[in-house]
Design a protein around this motif. Structure first.
Motif, PDB file in Angstrom:
ATOM      1  N   ASN A 215      20.542  31.911 -19.970  1.00 52.19           N
ATOM      2  CA  ASN A 215      20.485  32.033 -21.423  1.00 52.19           C
ATOM      3  C   ASN A 215      19.488  33.098 -21.894  1.00 52.19           C
ATOM      4  O   ASN A 215      19.373  33.342 -23.094  1.00 52.19           O
ATOM      5  CB  ASN A 215      20.123  30.693 -22.059  1.00 52.19           C
ATOM      6  CG  ASN A 215      21.198  29.644 -21.844  1.00 52.19           C
ATOM      7  OD1 ASN A 215      22.381  29.975 -21.715  1.00 52.19           O
ATOM      8  ND2 ASN A 215      20.796  28.384 -21.804  1.00 52.19           N
ATOM      9  N   VAL A 216      18.780  33.691 -20.969  1.00 51.05           N
ATOM     10  CA  VAL A 216      17.788  34.709 -21.317  1.00 51.05           C
ATOM     11  C   VAL A 216      18.423  36.079 -21.131  1.00 51.05           C
ATOM     12  O   VAL A 216      19.030  36.359 -20.093  1.00 51.05           O
ATOM     13  CB  VAL A 216      16.524  34.562 -20.446  1.00 51.05           C
ATOM     14  CG1 VAL A 216      15.507  35.625 -20.814  1.00 51.05           C
ATOM     15  CG2 VAL A 216      15.923  33.173 -20.618  1.00 51.05           C
ATOM     16  N   ARG A 217      18.284  36.919 -22.139  1.00 53.22           N
ATOM     17  CA  ARG A 217      18.863  38.256 -22.121  1.00 53.22           C
ATOM     18  C   ARG A 217      17.755  39.304 -22.237  1.00 53.22           C
ATOM     19  O   ARG A 217      16.721  39.049 -22.866  1.00 53.22           O
ATOM     20  CB  ARG A 217      19.849  38.432 -23.284  1.00 53.22           C
ATOM     21  CG  ARG A 217      21.038  37.484 -23.239  1.00 53.22           C
ATOM     22  CD  ARG A 217      21.990  37.879 -22.128  1.00 53.22           C
ATOM     23  NE  ARG A 217      23.171  37.041 -22.100  1.00 53.22           N
ATOM     24  CZ  ARG A 217      23.284  35.922 -21.398  1.00 53.22           C
ATOM     25  NH1 ARG A 217      22.256  35.508 -20.646  1.00 53.22           N
ATOM     26  NH2 ARG A 217      24.388  35.220 -21.420  1.00 53.22           N
ATOM     27  N   PRO A 218      17.942  40.482 -21.630  1.00 52.82           N
ATOM     28  CA  PRO A 218      16.962  41.565 -21.831  1.00 52.82           C
ATOM     29  C   PRO A 218      16.835  41.927 -23.309  1.00 52.82           C
ATOM     30  O   PRO A 218      17.824  42.049 -24.030  1.00 52.82           O
ATOM     31  CB  PRO A 218      17.549  42.723 -21.022  1.00 52.82           C
ATOM     32  CG  PRO A 218      18.403  42.063 -19.982  1.00 52.82           C
ATOM     33  CD  PRO A 218      18.989  40.846 -20.650  1.00 52.82           C
ATOM     34  N   GLY A 219      15.621  42.070 -23.751  1.00 48.26           N
ATOM     35  CA  GLY A 219      15.341  42.352 -25.156  1.00 48.26           C
ATOM     36  C   GLY A 219      14.947  41.133 -25.957  1.00 48.26           C
ATOM     37  O   GLY A 219      14.553  41.276 -27.121  1.00 48.26           O
ATOM     38  N   ASP A 220      15.059  39.939 -25.359  1.00 49.72           N
ATOM     39  CA  ASP A 220      14.646  38.735 -26.072  1.00 49.72           C
ATOM     40  C   ASP A 220      13.146  38.766 -26.339  1.00 49.72           C
ATOM     41  O   ASP A 220      12.357  39.272 -25.539  1.00 49.72           O
ATOM     42  CB  ASP A 220      15.003  37.482 -25.271  1.00 49.72           C
ATOM     43  CG  ASP A 220      16.503  37.204 -25.265  1.00 49.72           C
ATOM     44  OD1 ASP A 220      17.215  37.908 -26.017  1.00 49.72           O
ATOM     45  OD2 ASP A 220      16.943  36.315 -24.528  1.00 49.72           O
ATOM     46  N   ARG A 221      12.779  38.192 -27.458  1.00 48.41           N
ATOM     47  CA  ARG A 221      11.370  38.176 -27.875  1.00 48.41           C
ATOM     48  C   ARG A 221      10.629  37.051 -27.164  1.00 48.41           C
ATOM     49  O   ARG A 221      11.117  35.920 -27.103  1.00 48.41           O
ATOM     50  CB  ARG A 221      11.296  38.002 -29.395  1.00 48.41           C
ATOM     51  CG  ARG A 221       9.955  38.303 -30.024  1.00 48.41           C
ATOM     52  CD  ARG A 221      10.131  38.421 -31.526  1.00 48.41           C
ATOM     53  NE  ARG A 221       8.900  38.729 -32.216  1.00 48.41           N
ATOM     54  CZ  ARG A 221       8.132  37.817 -32.811  1.00 48.41           C
ATOM     55  NH1 ARG A 221       8.496  36.548 -32.809  1.00 48.41           N
ATOM     56  NH2 ARG A 221       7.020  38.176 -33.427  1.00 48.41           N
ATOM     57  N   VAL A 222       9.447  37.359 -26.646  1.00 50.76           N
ATOM     58  CA  VAL A 222       8.630  36.394 -25.927  1.00 50.76           C
ATOM     59  C   VAL A 222       7.353  36.166 -26.713  1.00 50.76           C
ATOM     60  O   VAL A 222       6.629  37.116 -27.034  1.00 50.76           O
ATOM     61  CB  VAL A 222       8.303  36.896 -24.498  1.00 50.76           C
ATOM     62  CG1 VAL A 222       7.468  35.862 -23.754  1.00 50.76           C
ATOM     63  CG2 VAL A 222       9.590  37.190 -23.737  1.00 50.76           C
ATOM     64  N   ILE A 223       7.094  34.895 -27.051  1.00 49.05           N
ATOM     65  CA  ILE A 223       5.896  34.518 -27.794  1.00 49.05           C
ATOM     66  C   ILE A 223       5.212  33.365 -27.075  1.00 49.05           C
ATOM     67  O   ILE A 223       5.786  32.737 -26.174  1.00 49.05           O
ATOM     68  CB  ILE A 223       6.240  34.106 -29.253  1.00 49.05           C
ATOM     69  CG1 ILE A 223       7.173  32.910 -29.254  1.00 49.05           C
ATOM     70  CG2 ILE A 223       6.850  35.274 -30.014  1.00 49.05           C
ATOM     71  CD1 ILE A 223       7.455  32.354 -30.640  1.00 49.05           C
ATOM     72  N   THR A 224       3.989  33.091 -27.470  1.00 45.52           N
ATOM     73  CA  THR A 224       3.268  31.961 -26.883  1.00 45.52           C
ATOM     74  C   THR A 224       3.859  30.661 -27.410  1.00 45.52           C
ATOM     75  O   THR A 224       4.234  30.551 -28.576  1.00 45.52           O
ATOM     76  CB  THR A 224       1.784  32.033 -27.217  1.00 45.52           C
ATOM     77  OG1 THR A 224       1.612  32.081 -28.647  1.00 45.52           O
ATOM     78  CG2 THR A 224       1.152  33.285 -26.616  1.00 45.52           C
ATOM     79  N   SER A 225       3.918  29.660 -26.525  1.00 46.39           N
ATOM     80  CA  SER A 225       4.480  28.364 -26.914  1.00 46.39           C
ATOM     81  C   SER A 225       3.421  27.412 -27.452  1.00 46.39           C
ATOM     82  O   SER A 225       3.743  26.471 -28.176  1.00 46.39           O
ATOM     83  CB  SER A 225       5.184  27.738 -25.710  1.00 46.39           C
ATOM     84  OG  SER A 225       4.242  27.457 -24.676  1.00 46.39           O
ATOM     85  N   GLY A 226       2.171  27.622 -27.093  1.00 43.73           N
ATOM     86  CA  GLY A 226       1.120  26.708 -27.524  1.00 43.73           C
ATOM     87  C   GLY A 226       0.991  25.478 -26.662  1.00 43.73           C
ATOM     88  O   GLY A 226       0.148  24.611 -26.952  1.00 43.73           O
ATOM     89  N   ASP A 227       1.806  25.350 -25.609  1.00 44.67           N
ATOM     90  CA  ASP A 227       1.706  24.183 -24.722  1.00 44.67           C
ATOM     91  C   ASP A 227       0.369  24.192 -24.002  1.00 44.67           C
ATOM     92  O   ASP A 227      -0.089  25.232 -23.516  1.00 44.67           O
ATOM     93  CB  ASP A 227       2.846  24.201 -23.699  1.00 44.67           C
ATOM     94  CG  ASP A 227       4.209  24.044 -24.358  1.00 44.67           C
ATOM     95  OD1 ASP A 227       4.234  23.569 -25.510  1.00 44.67           O
ATOM     96  OD2 ASP A 227       5.223  24.405 -23.726  1.00 44.67           O
ATOM     97  N   GLY A 228      -0.217  23.040 -23.921  1.00 42.44           N
ATOM     98  CA  GLY A 228      -1.523  22.915 -23.288  1.00 42.44           C
ATOM     99  C   GLY A 228      -2.676  23.076 -24.245  1.00 42.44           C
ATOM    100  O   GLY A 228      -3.806  22.748 -23.897  1.00 42.44           O
ATOM    101  N   GLY A 229      -2.414  23.627 -25.436  1.00 33.87           N
ATOM    102  CA  GLY A 229      -3.456  23.754 -26.435  1.00 33.87           C
ATOM    103  C   GLY A 229      -4.446  24.865 -26.192  1.00 33.87           C
ATOM    104  O   GLY A 229      -5.420  24.998 -26.934  1.00 33.87           O
TER     105      GLY A 229
END
Length: 306
Positions: A215-229
């Motif tokens: 489901n991941v395609r080149p050009g997809d935006r990657v951001i921080t998830s905040g998991d773990g705090g």
């Protein structure tokens, strides 16, 4: 014995010198006579002989022009040297202006990054790049006296750079996302896939532990998830790319080639639950089931007897 000849040159020379002196004296006297007739004679003499002496004045005129040209050349040479020095000074000022313009653009880029209004930040200057073959980090001129804490996120004017991995009194160390020991929980948009961004000492850290890589395609935006705090959610990390080894990696948004200013985000630790028993509601009357761990044994027996 030869008879000595008579010397005629000396008397003739003496006579000529005497005549020349008398002539000059006569001209001087004539030129000093204050009389209208003498004045007319002097004017007639000047009109008759002075214009015809231009050929005699030609060498003097040429020499005068040569001297004037040489003096003009000296002035031009001095002006040229002064202009060269001025050009050097202007070149230095131009270089300083270009550097200030670049620094201003980077600071403006930092100010234009949209962050959560609840997040505050402090900006610092990168002192040195202490990256090695086994560690990717930089040194920042902010430390404990500025309120910097270990683990805070750092950004440039474009995206996430890394986190604080060591705090001194006046400086702190920033571990970059490309460091082999860097691990960052991220979210890939728009699919919403969760992954772990792992540094491997290259400019393109790879994505690991993806639930559905298809489901991941080149050009997809990657951001921080905040998991773990540890990091605030929603910080821009970069874009997903697929390399020749068919592995999904991230092209970082931060300009790692020109890290001059960094923004340290003041993130607050996640809320810690001190007493988990408060989240368990008391059982209703007539409850039938196993004994709750938080209840005393006699109370539980009485509840079962009822």
């Amino acid at each position: 014995m030869a008879r000595r000849s008579y010397d005629y040159a000396t008397p003739v020379r003496r006579v000529l010198v005497a005549l020349l002196v008398l002539s000059l004296l006569a001209v001087f006297v004539f030129w000093r006579i204050d009389s209208p007739r003498a004045e007319r004679m002097r004017a007639a003499f000047v009109d008759r002989f002075v214009p015809s002496l231009d050929w005699a004045m030609a060498p003097v005129t040429a020499a005068s022009r040569m001297i004037s040209g040489f003096q003009s050349y000296q002035r031009l040479y001095a002006q040229n040297q002064e202009l060269r020095r001025e050009l050097q000074r202007m070149s230095a000022w131009k270089e300083a202006a270009v550097q200030l313009e670049q620094e201003n653009a980077k600071l403006l880029a930092q100010n234009n990054v949209r962050l959560d209004p609840a997040l505050t930040s402090v900006s610092g200057v990168v002192l040195t790049d202490s990256g090695t073959a086994f560690r990717q980090s930089v040194l920042l001129n902010r430390g404990a006296r500025d309120g910097i804490l270990d683990g805070w996120a750092t950004m440039d004017g474009l995206g996430l750079v890394g986190r604080i991995s060591g705090v001194g009194e006046t400086t702190s160390r920033v571990m970059l996302l490309t460091d082999p020991s860097s691990r960052l929980p991220v979210t890939i948009q728009p699919s919403g896939q969760k992954a772990l961004l792992t540094g491997d000492n290259t400019a393109l850290p790879y994505l690991d532990f993806m639930e559905s890589p298809e489901n991941v395609r080149p050009g997809d935006r990657v951001i921080t998830s905040g998991d773990g705090g540890l990091f605030p959610p929603g910080l821009l990390v970069g874009q997903a790319v697929q390399t020749s080894d068919r592995r999904m990696r991230v092209r970082l948004a931060a300009d790692y080639g020109r890290l001059e200013f960094l923004r340290v985000l003041r993130s607050h630790p996640a809320e810690q639950i001190a007493d988990s028993g408060l989240l368990i509601r008391p059982p209703p009357p007539g409850f039938i089931g196993p004994v709750l761990p938080s209840q005393p044994a006699d109370t539980a027996a009485g509840a079962q007897a009822e």
